[in-house]
Scaffold this active site. Structure first.
Site, PDB file in Angstrom:
ATOM      1  N   GLU A   1     -73.000  30.295  50.694  1.00  0.00           N
ATOM      2  CA  GLU A   1     -73.904  29.759  51.715  1.00  0.00           C
ATOM      3  C   GLU A   1     -73.116  29.427  52.985  1.00  0.00           C
ATOM      4  O   GLU A   1     -73.654  29.463  54.088  1.00  0.00           O
ATOM      5  CB  GLU A   1     -74.653  28.520  51.198  1.00  0.00           C
ATOM      6  CG  GLU A   1     -75.921  28.232  51.982  1.00  0.00           C
ATOM      7  CD  GLU A   1     -76.772  27.112  51.401  1.00  0.00           C
ATOM      8  OE1 GLU A   1     -76.345  25.945  51.449  1.00  0.00           O
ATOM      9  OE2 GLU A   1     -77.874  27.396  50.904  1.00  0.00           O
TER      10      GLU A   1
ATOM     11  N   HIS B   1     -65.375  37.286  25.986  1.00  0.00           N
ATOM     12  CA  HIS B   1     -66.220  37.971  24.996  1.00  0.00           C
ATOM     13  C   HIS B   1     -67.469  38.563  25.648  1.00  0.00           C
ATOM     14  O   HIS B   1     -68.441  38.866  24.956  1.00  0.00           O
ATOM     15  CB  HIS B   1     -66.606  36.994  23.885  1.00  0.00           C
ATOM     16  CG  HIS B   1     -65.402  36.452  23.182  1.00  0.00           C
ATOM     17  ND1 HIS B   1     -64.719  37.168  22.220  1.00  0.00           N
ATOM     18  CD2 HIS B   1     -64.711  35.299  23.357  1.00  0.00           C
ATOM     19  CE1 HIS B   1     -63.682  36.449  21.806  1.00  0.00           C
ATOM     20  NE2 HIS B   1     -63.647  35.318  22.481  1.00  0.00           N
TER      21      HIS B   1
ATOM     22  N   LYS C   1     -88.298  30.859  52.732  1.00  0.00           N
ATOM     23  CA  LYS C   1     -89.109  29.654  52.504  1.00  0.00           C
ATOM     24  C   LYS C   1     -90.452  29.786  53.218  1.00  0.00           C
ATOM     25  O   LYS C   1     -91.511  29.437  52.684  1.00  0.00           O
ATOM     26  CB  LYS C   1     -88.391  28.402  53.036  1.00  0.00           C
ATOM     27  CG  LYS C   1     -87.129  28.032  52.281  1.00  0.00           C
ATOM     28  CD  LYS C   1     -86.500  26.776  52.895  1.00  0.00           C
ATOM     29  CE  LYS C   1     -85.103  26.528  52.370  1.00  0.00           C
ATOM     30  NZ  LYS C   1     -84.394  25.440  53.015  1.00  0.00           N
TER      31      LYS C   1
END
Ligand code: F6P
Length: 548
Positions: free
Chosen positions: A357, A388, A512
Site C-alpha cells: 500500500e 511443505h 470503494k
C-alpha cells in the site's frame, strides 16, 4: 530527472552487464569473509545480507545511488515532521509516537510529544480499568473479552503484534481476551457473537477515518447483538460496551461513542503506520501497558539508529538498497517473508499492507509515470509450513523470488518444567536448522551437498535464489518494535529512491466508490443497464440464486 539517469544507476547497470547479471551465489561465496562483509546489527536485530547476489562494489554504488537520491536529507525531513506526504500535504510522523516523554519535537507550532504522551496516559487509565476488572458492562459484570473492529492498518498491526507477543502477560490478575474482526461479510464477527457473552464483551471501533464501511457495518451488527440480548437503553449500551479510536472525534460522537471512551490520534499517522498510536489499544490490553511502552522503546531505538547511522551501516537503508538491486537490476519482483516462529504468522499479511500500500505506485512525486519497477509482490507464510507447500517452486520453479528469513535466537529458555523445556528447545533448534538449511540450498543449489554422481535433471537444484536472514535476540516487545520500525524505514527509503509518495493510497478509493453504487444496484434490482456485461451477468446470477 528520472533516477535512471543518475550516475550511480548507470554504474549499477554497468555492473550488471559486466557479469553481475549471471553470477552465481556459489561463485560469490568464494570471496573470503563474506558473512562479516555483509553482516549488520542494531537494536537487537542481526542482519545477514551475504546471501544476496551483490558484491561490495555493487553495495558502494547503491549507497552512491541513495546519496544521489538525497536519502540522508529525506530521513531527516521525515523524522523532523516535514510534509513528506505530498499528495495529502502532511507529515508522516509515526516515529513521533515512540519518542520518550522527555524528548522535544515541535511540528508547525504543536508540541507533538506532549500530545502523544497525553493520549498514552489516557490509554493507560483505560487499560488499567479493564485489567483490574473495574470496567463493567451494562449489567454490572466485569469485561472479559474485547473485540477489535477495524480493517487494514486498524486491524493488521494490532492483530500481528498481539499474536507475536502471546507469551507476554500483563501484570494484572484479571484476564481480558482480545479478538479481531475485520471482514465486511460479517463472518469473523458472527463466529465470535456465537459464543461470546454480551454482558462481558467490549468492542473497540478502530478506524482512522471513522468512515470505513467494513468497520461500521461490523459495529452496527455488534450493537444490535448486544441490544437484542441485553435490551435497555442503546445509549447506555454504547457507553458500557463501545470504545472508539480515531482521528475524528465528531464522527465518533455522532455514532454515540461517549467522549470518555474516545481515544484520538492524528492525521499525520498513516493507517498502516498506526499500531504505535491508540490503534494499539488491543496490544496494550493483551500484553499490558508496560510491554506496550517497551514495544515503542524498541521502535525508537531503531529510529535513532536510522537517524544517526551512516548509510553503509544503516539497517533500514541497506535492506532498502538490496531490494532496489533485486527489483530494478536483477528483475526479481516477488518477495517472500518467511518467519521461522509460529508467533509471527500474521507478519507476512502485515508487511503486505505496509509495503504494497505504501510503494505500489507508478507515478512520481513530479507527476510523471515511472520508467522503472517499484514495489515487488510481497507474500509469505510461516517458513516451516511453507516448506511443505510452496518451497518446491522456490527451489525448482521458474520464478526468481527474494526471501526474508526471520528467526529468534533464544526461545523457551524460561519454561520452568525442565523436561518440557528440553523438548521445546529441541524443536526451536530444529526450526533454526531448517531455516539455515533452506537459505543454504536456495543459495548453493546442488552444491549444498557433496555427491559422487550427477542426479537426473528432475532432482537438480539450480540455487542462486537470494535471501536475507534476520535474527533477533528473542521475540520480545523491544525487538519486535525494532523489527517493525526497520521495515517501515526500509519502505520509506525505497519510496525516496523511486521518487514516489509512500504515504498516500489513492489506488484503494475507486473500488470503494464503485462498490457503493453496485450495492445499490443489487439491493434495488435496478440500474443493471449502466454496467458492463460481466457485472450484469454476475448480478443476475445472484438475483436468480437468492430467489430459489
Ligand atoms: O482502504 C485502505 C485503508 O484506507 C487503509 O489505508 C487503512 O489502513 C484502512 O483502509 C482502514 O481505514 P480506517 O482506519 O480509516 O478505517
Amino acid at each position: 530527472m528520472s533516477i535512471r539517469e543518475t550516475q550511480a544507476w548507470q554504474a549499477l547497470e554497468q555492473q550488471l552487464e559486466g557479469g553481475m547479471r549471471d553470477v552465481h551465489l556459489k561463485t560469490l561465496f568464494q570471496q573470503p569473509s563474506r558473512f562479516e562483509t555483509f553482516a549488520l546489527e542494531a537494536a537487537g536485530i542481526h542482519l545477514d545480507l551475504s546471501k544476496q547476489r551483490w558484491t561490495p562494489e555493487v553495495r558502494d554504488q547503491l549507497i552512491a545511488l541513495a546519496e544521489e537520491a538525497r536519502v540522508p536529507e529525506a530521513i531527516q525531513r521525515l523524522l523532523r515532521g516535514e510534509r513528506v506526504n505530498q499528495t495529502e500535504d502532511r507529515p508522516a510522523l509515526h516515529s513521533a509516537l515512540r519518542l520518550p516523554r522527555e524528548a522535544k519535537l515541535e511540528v508547525e507550532g504543536v508540541d507533538v510529544v506532549g500530545e502523544v504522551h497525553a493520549t498514552l496516559d489516557k490509554m493507560e487509565t483505560l487499560v488499567g480499568k479493564l485489567l483490574q476488572g473495574q470496567w463493567r458492562g451494562a449489567t454490572g459484570k466485569p469485561i472479559t473479552d474485547v473485540v477489535n473492529l477495524g480493517v487494514g492498518g486498524s486491524d493488521l498491526g494490532p492483530l500481528m503484534v498481539t499474536s507475536a507477543l502471546a507469551d507476554f502477560e500483563p501484570d494484572h490478575a484479571h484476564e481480558v481476551a482480545t479478538h479481531f474482526a475485520s471482514t465486511m461479510d460479517g463472518s469473523q464477527l458472527a463466529d465470535f457473537l456465537g459464543w461470546l457473552n454480551p454482558e462481558t464483551t467490549l468492542f473497540i471501533l478502530s478506524s482512522k477515518s471513522f468512515g470505513t464501511i467494513d468497520t461500521l457495518s461490523n459495529a452496527s451488527t455488534a450493537l444490535d447483538w448486544i441490544a437484542s440480548r441485553l435490551g435497555g437503553d442503546e445509549k447506555l449500551i454504547k457507553r458500557f460496551h463501545f470504545v472508539g479510536v480515531s482521528t475524528k472525534p465528531d464522527k465518533m460522537s455522532e455514532w454515540g461513542i461517549d467522549p470518555a471512551n474516545q481515544l484520538l490520534f492524528w492525521d499525520w499517522v498513516g493507517g498502516r503506520y498506526s499500531l504505535w498510536s491508540a490503534i494499539g489499544l488491543p496490544i496494550a490490553i493483551r500484553v499490558g501497558m508496560d510491554n506496550f511502552r517497551r514495544l515503542l522503546a524498541g521502535a525508537h531505538a531503531m529510529d535513532e539508529h536510522f537517524r544517526t547511522a551512516p548509510l553503509a551501516e544503516n539497517l533500514p537503508v541497506q535492506l532498502a538498497l538490496i531490494g532496489i538491486w533485486n527489483v530494478n537490476f536483477l528483475d526479481i519482483r516477488s518477495h517472500a517473508v518467511l518467519p521461522y516462529d509460529g508467533r509471527l504468522k500474521h507478519l507476512p499479511g502485515y508487511f503486505q499492507q505496509l509495503e504494497m500500500e505504501s510503494n505500489g505506485k507508478s507515478v512520481t512525486n513530479d507527476d510523471a509515470v515511472v520508467d522503472y519497477s517499484t514495489c515487488p509482490v510481497i507474500w509469505g507464510e510461516i517458513g516451516p509450513n511453507g516448506q511443505h507447500a510452496f518451497y518446491q517452486l522456490l527451489h525448482q520453479g521458474t520464478q526468481p523470488v527474494a526471501c526474508d528469513f526471520l528467526a529468534p535466537i533464544n526461545r523457551y529458555n524460561d519454561v520452568e518444567d525442565v523436561r518440557f523445556r528440553d523438548d521445546l528447545m529441541a524443536q526451536h533448534r530444529l526450526a533454526l536448522a531448517n531455516c539455515f538449511a533452506q537459505s543454504r540450498v536456495l543459495m548453493l543449489g546442488d552444491d549444498a551437498i557433496k555427491s559422487e554422481s550427477t542426479p537426473p535433471s528432475y532432482k537438480r537444484y539450480r540455487g542462486n535464489q537470494p535471501s536475507t536472514t534476520m535474527l533477533f535476540d528473542s521475540l520480545n516487545p523491544a525487538t519486535l518494535g525494532a523489527l517493525i520500525a526497520l521495515y517501515e524505514h526500509k519502505v520509506f527509503v525505497q519510496g525516496v529512491i523511486w521518487n514516489i509518495d509512500s504515504f498516500d493510497q489513492w489506488g484503494v478509493e475507486l473500488g470503494k466508490k464503485i462498490a457503493t453504487e453496485t450495492e445499490e444496484i443489487i439491493a434495488t434490482h435496478s440500474g443493471l443497464e449502466t454496467l458492463d456485461d460481466s457485472s450484469r451477468g454476475l448480478i443476475e446470477a445472484i438475483w436468480r440464486g437468492q430467489q430459489q
